[in-house]
Motif scaffolding. Structure first.
Motif, short mmCIF file in Angstrom:
data_model
loop_
_atom_site.label_atom_id
_atom_site.label_comp_id
_atom_site.label_asym_id
_atom_site.label_seq_id
_atom_site.Cartn_x
_atom_site.Cartn_y
_atom_site.Cartn_z
N GLU A 14 -9.92 -0.60 8.31
CA GLU A 14 -10.78 -1.81 8.20
C GLU A 14 -10.40 -2.80 9.26
O GLU A 14 -10.92 -3.46 9.95
CB GLU A 14 -10.31 -2.69 6.65
CG GLU A 14 -10.84 -3.64 6.61
CD GLU A 14 -10.84 -4.22 5.13
OE1 GLU A 14 -11.33 -3.50 4.33
OE2 GLU A 14 -10.24 -5.57 4.95
N HIS B 119 -3.73 7.69 1.73
CA HIS B 119 -5.09 7.20 1.67
C HIS B 119 -5.31 5.74 1.70
O HIS B 119 -6.29 5.28 2.69
CB HIS B 119 -5.83 7.85 0.16
CG HIS B 119 -7.03 7.23 -0.10
ND1 HIS B 119 -8.12 7.90 0.41
CD2 HIS B 119 -7.62 6.31 -0.82
CE1 HIS B 119 -9.44 7.35 0.04
NE2 HIS B 119 -8.86 6.43 -0.80
N ALA B 120 -4.58 4.96 1.17
CA ALA B 120 -4.83 3.53 0.89
C ALA B 120 -4.42 2.93 2.40
O ALA B 120 -4.88 2.39 2.66
CB ALA B 120 -3.75 2.95 -0.27
N ALA C 225 -7.01 3.84 5.10
CA ALA C 225 -8.13 2.65 4.69
C ALA C 225 -8.08 1.46 5.15
O ALA C 225 -8.85 0.82 5.86
CB ALA C 225 -8.57 2.99 3.30
N LEU D 279 0.90 -1.12 0.12
CA LEU D 279 0.00 0.18 0.16
C LEU D 279 0.78 1.06 0.01
O LEU D 279 1.98 1.27 0.80
CB LEU D 279 -0.96 0.24 1.40
CG LEU D 279 -1.64 -1.12 1.46
CD1 LEU D 279 -2.51 -1.31 2.70
CD2 LEU D 279 -2.78 -1.34 0.09
N ALA E 10 -4.77 5.02 -5.73
CA ALA E 10 -5.98 4.14 -5.51
C ALA E 10 -6.05 3.41 -4.34
O ALA E 10 -4.93 2.62 -3.98
CB ALA E 10 -6.01 3.06 -6.86
N GLY E 11 -6.86 3.44 -3.28
CA GLY E 11 -7.14 2.66 -2.38
C GLY E 11 -7.52 1.19 -2.52
O GLY E 11 -8.42 1.26 -3.46
N THR E 12 -7.04 0.21 -2.13
CA THR E 12 -7.31 -0.93 -2.24
C THR E 12 -8.21 -1.85 -1.29
O THR E 12 -8.86 -2.84 -1.58
CB THR E 12 -6.16 -2.04 -2.59
OG1 THR E 12 -5.38 -1.92 -1.44
CG2 THR E 12 -5.37 -1.68 -3.56
N LEU E 13 -8.34 -1.19 -0.11
CA LEU E 13 -9.23 -1.66 0.79
C LEU E 13 -10.16 -0.35 1.40
O LEU E 13 -9.99 0.72 1.36
CB LEU E 13 -8.40 -2.17 1.94
CG LEU E 13 -7.48 -3.51 1.98
CD1 LEU E 13 -6.57 -3.53 3.18
CD2 LEU E 13 -8.63 -4.62 1.80
N HIS E 14 -11.41 -0.81 1.55
CA HIS E 14 -12.58 0.27 2.09
C HIS E 14 -13.21 -0.28 3.17
O HIS E 14 -13.22 -1.45 3.73
CB HIS E 14 -13.62 0.30 0.91
CG HIS E 14 -12.71 0.75 -0.26
ND1 HIS E 14 -12.53 2.20 -0.48
CD2 HIS E 14 -12.31 0.39 -1.50
CE1 HIS E 14 -11.79 2.51 -1.65
NE2 HIS E 14 -11.71 1.36 -2.30
#
Lengths: 155, 155
Positions: free
Chosen positions: A62, A54-55, A58, A50, B151-155
């Motif tokens: 989670e 931002h990533a 996030a 990551l 790009a975030g890969t986890l939300h």
């Protein structure tokens, strides 16, 4: 008004703040440990790399959504420069492991102790010491039985 | 008379020499990439943390005893200071994976492509740039599909 960032005087202070934030389940406090640079890197065990705030934020949101993580690292190995500090630490975390059931689509979850090796890199900048890399991976090594620096483990 | 160590002018030159040594199956050339400091750290995927030249050289001798490793890293993410360089790279290696057979004690081996994330840390000293840390771990991330920094890969 944005909250003022804390200024960490040593790499150890950032690392302590990082584990304090995990224990408190506080993503903001956790992200406050990182450098403001967008090139920061975070790798969770087995997961993708990551990049950027931002990533990374996030992913922690989670993870901490399942509850706080109470872990303190052991066996620190530190390589220190004037503007960089590289820490290798070991930790034993309780992880929720998914196991596939006998019926399709039926999986069960169980909590297991997992040993994790973590590399932390800290840079010193105008805003004190900050984390720039967190690389965590599962290891077969037991947290209580790390090899000594002088003992070869493979022959 | 001991062989003169090569002097690497950039962290990239050390990293290239490291992968050249893997490709040549040459443990001496590989260990020549590392800092002379005994606090160096090496973590192979899933394995224990190895500290110091003796343990690290022994592990590579065992690994390269199975033959040279032809791998070139991709997707470099670099954080550069004046005396430190932190590289995060991805590589796809062919690994011999042991699978337990149906009869006790009978295991089979098969070669599989495995994606590996590697953190390299290089320090600059009197003898040029040298590797001080190699942390490799298996990732679910595909070598051809790294997420972009935004790009975030986890939300």
């Amino acid at each position: 008004m944005p909250k003022l960032k804390s200024l960490h005087a040593t790499p150890e202070a950032v690392e302590t703040a990082f584990y304090d934030a995990l224990e408190a389940g506080d993503v903001d406090a956790l992200m406050d440990c990182w450098s403001g640079d967008e090139e920061i890197v975070c790798i969770h065990p087995g997961g993708p790399r990551l990049l950027g705030h931002h990533a990374i934020a996030a992913s922690w949101r989670e993870i901490l959504g399942n509850g706080p993580i109470n872990v303190r690292p052991t066996d620190p190995q530190v390589m220190q420069g004037s503007l960089v500090s590289v820490h290798s630490v070991l930790s034993r975390v309780m992880a929720l492991v998914k196991t596939e059931g006998t019926l399709p689509g039926r999986s069960t979850q169980q909590t297991m102790a997992v040993n994790v090796l973590v590399t932390h890199v800290f840079f010193k900048g105008a805003d004190g010491w900050r984390m720039v890399l967190h690389h965590a991976s599962v290891t077969t090594q037991d947290a209580d039985a790390m090899p000594s620096p002088t003992a070869g483990t493979l022959h």
